[in-house]
Design an enzyme around this catalytic site. Structure first.
Site, short mmCIF file in Angstrom:
data_model
loop_
_atom_site.label_atom_id
_atom_site.label_comp_id
_atom_site.label_asym_id
_atom_site.label_seq_id
_atom_site.Cartn_x
_atom_site.Cartn_y
_atom_site.Cartn_z
N ASP A 246 0.82 -1.21 0.00
CA ASP A 246 0.00 0.00 0.00
C ASP A 246 0.85 1.26 0.00
OD1 ASP A 246 0.65 -0.10 2.68
OD2 ASP A 246 -1.19 -1.22 3.12
N LYS A 268 -4.40 3.84 -2.49
CA LYS A 268 -4.25 5.02 -3.35
C LYS A 268 -3.62 6.15 -2.55
CE LYS A 268 -7.23 3.62 -6.86
NZ LYS A 268 -8.60 3.25 -6.55
N MET A 381 -1.98 8.07 12.86
CA MET A 381 -3.10 8.56 12.06
C MET A 381 -3.80 9.72 12.76
SD MET A 381 -4.68 4.93 10.73
CE MET A 381 -4.46 3.98 12.22
N1 SAH Z 1 1.59 -0.56 10.74
C1 SAH Z 1 2.12 0.78 10.76
C2 SAH Z 1 1.05 1.80 11.06
C3 SAH Z 1 0.01 1.91 9.99
S1 SAH Z 1 -1.18 3.14 10.36
C4 SAH Z 1 3.28 0.86 11.76
O1 SAH Z 1 3.47 -0.07 12.54
O2 SAH Z 1 4.02 1.84 11.73
C5 SAH Z 1 -0.54 4.52 9.46
C6 SAH Z 1 0.07 5.54 10.41
O3 SAH Z 1 1.37 5.10 10.79
C7 SAH Z 1 0.32 6.87 9.78
O4 SAH Z 1 -0.86 7.68 9.80
C8 SAH Z 1 1.38 7.44 10.68
O5 SAH Z 1 0.82 7.91 11.89
C9 SAH Z 1 2.20 6.21 10.99
N2 SAH Z 1 3.36 6.08 10.08
C10 SAH Z 1 3.60 5.09 9.21
N3 SAH Z 1 4.78 5.28 8.58
C11 SAH Z 1 5.29 6.42 9.09
C12 SAH Z 1 6.49 7.14 8.85
N4 SAH Z 1 7.41 6.73 7.99
N5 SAH Z 1 6.68 8.27 9.55
C13 SAH Z 1 5.78 8.70 10.47
N6 SAH Z 1 4.64 8.05 10.72
C14 SAH Z 1 4.39 6.93 10.05
#
Ligand code: SAH
Length: 460
Positions: A246, A268, A381
């Site tokens: 994704d 998307k 998020m």
């Molecule tokens: N499974 C992921 C989270 C998915 S939910 C994890 O463990 O990190 C998506 C949220 O993750 C985003 O809205 C943001 O808050 C955070 N996120 C994911 N990648 C990120 C990144 N590179 N930098 C900052 N926040 C990130």
């Protein structure tokens, strides 16, 4: 190509090591991987070489007409340049291939950087132009080849004769293709060696190549940078026939996959709708049901806001083997990026992962529990909900001076960090134009509760 790579037969052949120090001991370690007969020519031996002689794995030899007789390889490093050159000439005269350590001008051959998964051996050479690069390439290949690969190849080697008997020549290829990619292969690499051997032997006994059993791996891609994947994640990517990923998965990470693997983008850009979850569930199950190896690549850790439960349930309902490969979640990566640990002895002893966005229609999260002294909270998020987070926490009693770190696009080229306080959180998100993906890290240090305003706000 000034130097041509070859694999030398070593079993039972004579190798002479001239010198008794660490450099020679290093070559001895390499030669010990082979079944060569090792002879050492030196006045004094370091403890390691002396141990080899004491254990009978190497012998000492004298300097005479027989020193280099029948030697296939000679390594030289006596500490005396003139003596090294004289010994090299003598050894070469006796027909040996000579390597004088740190004297390329006196060498017939060079030792490569070696990735050893005996009997699979990868040798890397740079013709002396860039040894440091050679070692870096070795490290890359080390991560690509599973530690247990060698023992699986050795097992396959033992079974070659049986396979030749059980399968007609035209069927052997598909048997070996299955053997080196299918269930037995995966089981062996994961440490279930008995199961793997059983599967291979059952197939040989039946004289039939089993169909590939499909498999789904929910793989954590980490926050973005490709060197923040686990080795197991890289391996699953390289084994995958199809990868569903994704929008938060960095293109760099996808490059680790096999070139001919199908890649399916299921999310998307921000603001538009991603694929509905049930469509993803149906598709990954359909692909695995066809016997394909499916990787569902998710940002961070699949178990953190990754909708992994739906996919696990769908796989289980279809009777498909499924596994989770953990990844580095955004909060861990953010903490590392700004150099501020998620917990701090005496200040924050509770660490909470929560989200700013819930399923439409669900009651909003109860944030009163998060407004407690000693708590450090990572909001995922939550960029669009910054004002609400700020308001809820302050209403629940958190001091406005609680330190906050906003960390966006962690570990990518767009990484950004804003340090602020809880009462200015929403303002800071607006002022700095912070957009998703970002983590809001709010800390309520115990010292702040004790009335020491300003404590715990050490600049990050
Ligand atoms: N499974 C992921 C989270 C998915 S939910 C994890 O463990 O990190 C998506 C949220 O993750 C985003 O809205 C943001 O808050 C955070 N996120 C994911 N990648 C990120 C990144 N590179 N930098 C900052 N926040 C990130």
């Amino acid at each position: 190509m000034k130097n041509f790579p070859m694999f030398l037969r070593m079993d039972g052949r004579r190798v002479v090591l001239c010198g008794g120090g660490e450099e020679i001991a290093r070559k001895a370690r390499l030669m010990l991987k082979t079944e060569a007969r090792i002879a050492i020519l030196a006045d004094t031996l370091d403890a390691e070489l002396a141990g080899l002689v004491a254990s009978g794995r190497a012998t000492r030899c004298a300097e005479d007409a027989a020193t280099f007789a029948g030697a296939v390889l000679v390594f030289i490093h006596t500490g005396d340049a003139a003596r090294d050159a004289a010994l090299a000439a003598e050894a070469r005269g006796a027909g040996a291939v000579v390597n004088v350590i740190d004297r390329p001008d006196l060498c017939d051959a060079f030792t490569p950087s070696i990735v050893d998964r005996d009997p699979v051996v990868v040798a890397i050479g740079t013709e002396g132009a860039a040894p440091v690069l050679g070692r870096a390439i070795k490290t890359e290949i080390e991560t690509m080849l599973a530690p247990r690969l060698g023992s699986f190849v050795a097992l396959a080697g033992h079974l070659r004769g049986a396979v030749a008997q059980a399968f007609a020549p035209r069927d052997r290829r598909s048997f070996w293709e299955w053997a080196f990619s299918g269930e037995a292969f995966r089981a062996h690499l994961d440490g279930r060696e008995r199961l793997a051997a059983g599967l291979l032997k059952d197939a040989i006994a039946a004289g039939q190549t089993p169909g590939n059993k499909g498999h789904i791996a929910l793989v954590g891609a980490g926050p973005g940078a490709r060197d923040l994947l686990t080795m197991r994640a890289v391996r699953r990517l390289q084994q995958a026939d199809v990868i569903f990923y994704d929008r938060l998965v960095d293109p760099e990470v996808l490059e680790l996959a096999r070139r001919d693997a199908d890649r399916v983008y299921v999310g998307k850009e921000v603001g538009a709708h991603a694929w509905p979850q049930d469509r993803i569930d149906r598709l990954i199950v359909a692909e695995a049901s066809r016997g394909r190896r499916v990787v569902r690549l998710k940002s961070g850790d699949p178990s953190v806001f990754g909708r992994a439960c739906e996919e696990l349930d769908a796989a289980a309902a279809a009777g498909i083997e499924v596994e989770i490969v953990p990844g580095i979640t955004a909060a861990s990566a953010a903490a590392a990026a700004i150099g501020r640990p998620l917990t701090e002895r005496g200040e924050t002893d509770t660490f909470v992962i929560t989200t700013g966005t819930c399923r439409p229609g669900d009651a909003g999260p109860d944030r009163s529990l998060l407004a407690r002294p000693g708590t450090s909270v990572a909001f995922y998020m939550a960029v669009e909900k910054a004002a609400q987070v700020e308001g809820d926490l302050i209403a629940a009693g958190a001091p406005g001076k609680c330190p906050v770190d906003i960390v966006a696009a962690v570990s990518t080229g767009r990484q950004a960090h804003v340090a602020t306080t809880l009462d200015r959180l929403a303002q800071a998100v607006r002022d700095h134009g912070i957009v998703s993906p970002a983590i809001l890290m709010v800390r309520y240090p115990k010292s702040l509760a004790a009335g020491q305003a300003g404590a715990g706000t050490r600049a990050a």
